[in-house]
Design an enzyme around this catalytic site. Structure first.
Site, PDB file in Angstrom:
ATOM      1  N   GLU A   1     -30.402  22.787 -52.475  1.00  0.00           N
ATOM      2  CA  GLU A   1     -31.606  23.447 -51.965  1.00  0.00           C
ATOM      3  C   GLU A   1     -31.497  24.929 -52.296  1.00  0.00           C
ATOM      4  OE1 GLU A   1     -33.255  24.948 -47.654  1.00  0.00           O
ATOM      5  OE2 GLU A   1     -32.317  22.957 -47.712  1.00  0.00           O
TER       6      GLU A   1
ATOM      7  N   LYS B   1     -36.644  18.115 -41.088  1.00  0.00           N
ATOM      8  CA  LYS B   1     -35.457  18.962 -41.029  1.00  0.00           C
ATOM      9  C   LYS B   1     -35.275  19.415 -39.578  1.00  0.00           C
ATOM     10  CE  LYS B   1     -33.910  23.593 -42.387  1.00  0.00           C
ATOM     11  NZ  LYS B   1     -34.246  24.800 -43.172  1.00  0.00           N
TER      12      LYS B   1
END
Length: 215
Positions: free
Chosen positions: A43, A133
């Site tokens: 990420e 998330k």
């Protein structure tokens, strides 16, 4: 089917490294060191200078089809589109943003918004989010997963913040689909020790393999 394939790659990767740093060069070296250590999920956060350019370079230069590269700290729809055009294969935000979710849906790119409450999770699911998330994970701990899944058993969760090699097993046993890891995984990069980053990645991948074999 594009989003389904990318979601499968995210789940298979298991550990998603959150890449931050002071420069694009540091981010690139960290990313390459992680891939060398066997880590499959990256990420690239937009707090990193030239993040979009780095995403493109990593995707073009990567030959491992199992590696998935996305963008993090995406605060708005403009940044999301910039990341997608750069080649990002998933988008991560610290909060839920409806417009960002919509553009990710348009391009069939998984969107992982940061949520902390049942209400936030429900709103994200209604707009088509596949993975939540949980951020920051350190505010709760693994025991919160069962509490969220009681009313929403269909929710897929990836905790980020407070996840370490030592507590990964507890998170996966609780039912998460992946974990996001930053600080302790990339700590050696702060002093230019990229071999240390590679070794840390190997340790995380070994732990993930052990966890999956046990579960």
């Amino acid at each position: 089917m594009k989003r389904v394939k990318l979601l499968n790659k995210l789940e298979k990767a298991g550990v998603i490294a959150v890449i931050r740093g002071d420069s694009k060069e540091q981010g690139k070296k960290s990313s390459e060191a992680l891939i060398k250590g066997g880590l499959k999920g990256l990420e690239i956060t937009f707090t990193l200078p030239e993040a979009a350019e780095l995403i493109t370079e990593l995707i073009v230069g990567n030959d491992d089809c199992d590696v998935i590269i996305g963008a993090g700290t995406v605060m708005d729809v403009t940044t999301a589109r910039l990341a997608i055009m750069a080649g990002a294969e998933f988008i991560v935000s610290p909060t839920f943003d409806r417009e960002t979710a919509e553009i990710c849906n348009l391009y069939q790119i998984p969107y992982l918004p940061g949520c902390m409450t049942i209400t936030e999770i429900k709103d994200a699911l209604k707009i088509g989010v596949d993975i939540i998330k949980l951020f920051p994970g350190s505010a709760y701990g693994p025991s919160i997963i069962s509490a969220f899944k009681a009313p929403l058993p269909q929710v897929n969760i990836m905790p980020t913040g407070g996840v370490s090699k030592n507590n990964m097993k507890d998170w996966f046993k609780a039912g998460v689909v992946a974990v996001g890891v930053g600080g302790n995984l990339l700590k050696p990069a702060e002093t230019g020790n990229y071999a240390g980053v590679t070794e840390a990645a190997r340790e995380y991948m070994l732990e993930l393999k052990t966890i999956r074999e046990e579960l």
